[in-house]
Design a protein around this motif. Sequence first.
Motif, PDB file in Angstrom:
ATOM      1  N   MET A 128       0.831  -1.200   0.000  1.00 46.86           N
ATOM      2  CA  MET A 128       0.000   0.000   0.000  1.00 46.86           C
ATOM      3  C   MET A 128       0.869   1.254   0.000  1.00 46.86           C
ATOM      4  O   MET A 128       1.938   1.285   0.636  1.00 46.86           O
ATOM      5  CB  MET A 128      -0.916   0.014   1.230  1.00 46.86           C
ATOM      6  N   TRP A 129       0.418   2.275  -0.718  1.00 46.27           N
ATOM      7  CA  TRP A 129       1.125   3.556  -0.768  1.00 46.27           C
ATOM      8  C   TRP A 129       0.487   4.528   0.223  1.00 46.27           C
ATOM      9  O   TRP A 129      -0.710   4.779   0.170  1.00 46.27           O
ATOM     10  CB  TRP A 129       1.060   4.140  -2.177  1.00 46.27           C
ATOM     11  N   ILE A 130       1.319   5.051   1.150  1.00 46.01           N
ATOM     12  CA  ILE A 130       0.840   5.972   2.189  1.00 46.01           C
ATOM     13  C   ILE A 130       1.637   7.273   2.103  1.00 46.01           C
ATOM     14  O   ILE A 130       2.867   7.241   1.943  1.00 46.01           O
ATOM     15  CB  ILE A 130       1.008   5.348   3.593  1.00 46.01           C
ATOM     16  N   PRO A 131       0.965   8.462   2.193  1.00 46.68           N
ATOM     17  CA  PRO A 131       1.701   9.733   2.157  1.00 46.68           C
ATOM     18  C   PRO A 131       2.686   9.832   3.314  1.00 46.68           C
ATOM     19  O   PRO A 131       2.428   9.319   4.409  1.00 46.68           O
ATOM     20  CB  PRO A 131       0.606  10.792   2.260  1.00 46.68           C
ATOM     21  N   CYS A 132       3.803  10.492   3.088  1.00 46.79           N
ATOM     22  CA  CYS A 132       4.831  10.604   4.129  1.00 46.79           C
ATOM     23  C   CYS A 132       5.634  11.887   3.964  1.00 46.79           C
ATOM     24  O   CYS A 132       5.464  12.618   2.978  1.00 46.79           O
ATOM     25  CB  CYS A 132       5.767   9.387   4.075  1.00 46.79           C
ATOM     26  N   GLU A 133       6.510  12.151   4.928  1.00 53.19           N
ATOM     27  CA  GLU A 133       7.419  13.296   4.866  1.00 53.19           C
ATOM     28  C   GLU A 133       8.576  12.955   3.913  1.00 53.19           C
ATOM     29  O   GLU A 133       8.965  11.792   3.787  1.00 53.19           O
ATOM     30  CB  GLU A 133       7.965  13.611   6.256  1.00 53.19           C
ATOM     31  N   PRO A 134       9.165  13.986   3.260  1.00 55.03           N
ATOM     32  CA  PRO A 134      10.276  13.709   2.322  1.00 55.03           C
ATOM     33  C   PRO A 134      11.499  13.092   3.003  1.00 55.03           C
ATOM     34  O   PRO A 134      12.300  12.411   2.362  1.00 55.03           O
ATOM     35  CB  PRO A 134      10.600  15.083   1.724  1.00 55.03           C
ATOM     36  N   THR A 135      11.634  13.332   4.333  1.00 50.73           N
ATOM     37  CA  THR A 135      12.804  12.817   5.057  1.00 50.73           C
ATOM     38  C   THR A 135      12.649  11.371   5.507  1.00 50.73           C
ATOM     39  O   THR A 135      13.593  10.764   6.004  1.00 50.73           O
ATOM     40  CB  THR A 135      13.075  13.694   6.297  1.00 50.73           C
TER      41      THR A 135
END
Length: 431
Positions: free
Chosen positions: A363-370
């Motif tokens: 599954m693809w989950i939004p995250c921080e770039p870091t």
Amino acid sequence: MYSNFKEHAIAYVKQAVQEDDAGNYSKAFPLYMNALEYFRTHLKYEKNPKIKEAITQKFMEYLRRAEELRAILDCGGNGPNGDAAAATQPRTKSKGGEGKEGNDPEQAKLRAGLDSAIIREKPNVKWSDVAGLESAKQALQEAVILPVKFPQFFTGKRRPWRAFLLYGPPGTGKSYLAKAVATEADSTFFSVSSSDLVSKWMGESEKLVSNLFQMARDSAPSIIFIDEIDSLCGQRGEGNESEASRRIKTELLVQMQGVGRGDEKVLVLAATNTPYALDQAIRRRFDKRIYIPLPDLKARQHMFKVHLGDTPHNLTESDFEHLAYKTEGFSGSDISVCVKDVLFEPVRKTSDAKFFTNTSNGMWIPCEPTQPGAVQITLLELDAQGLASKIQPPPITRTDFDKVLTRQKPTVSKADLEVHERFTKEFGEEG
């Protein structure tokens, strides 16, 4: 102005005496009651002491006759005309299941209009879903659950409560509590509003009220829930009061009084946000008047959990406690709106995200770039790659709630609360 009240009273008295002489006691009684109300209002304005004394004497005379008729009807008496008081008796069903009025097209039309008021599917709101309000729940259980399950408890002078008024600020859960009653009670539940009982046709509104109560008796044990009862039963004698409104209130008074009827298994439950606007005579018919206040700390904590349900989140018990403290003065409705708004925060994050991470389950989950494994890609780009079904919003966090609460304010003012607290001191009891 007050001469109109006197004229109306005299007109009602003439009709009452005519029906009384004909032995139609069930028709005469409400006409006497109408006349008495108009005489009572006239007496408030009459300045001439001699006229006042004469009207008072007549008032007492008609009141005594009305009480005599009430006693006759309570005993099931029919008077000189054998069928005159038939309307005061519960309808008996024939072998075909039809009442004696079953072939009356007007009766059938009125009942068909009220048929939608019967809740046939239980709303699925349990007592445990209602946060706080323990004394209100206890009183309703005593009136609704115990008499049906344990009829042997109610012997001698012990009788269950027959009429409840739930009052309090908007959004505190009065209708929600009624839904819990509908779910938990093994009774026919009639849920009506003023629009169900008001008709543009002369005289039809009173018939609708009468038919509603008769349907409830035929389906006993039953509960009649009237939401926003103040819109039906405002103070009588006000300048803007219509004749139709007066007749509805009089009919409701007569029906709630249960003249000559077996109403032991019919409960009237009503809700209002403006208890002071309620007519005094109607208010007195409610033997239990329960204040439904704003939820306390524990109730608010419980509400956040109930409204979140099984939606993925990472809130701890201390987080729920924090939210309860932050929402002092919020109604149950305010908390419901807050949670609905928060439920969309993960969706907004997913829509605006520029980075996603692919979890172990694909599954693809939004995250921080870091974050380790972060991939620079947008929602639309993932969709274009045919991965729409593999995109999942993140769980709800305490930060999401804090963000929403910065823009939401309670909807109940201190002035509103003071009005309800004053009414409770004068007429009610704490829920």
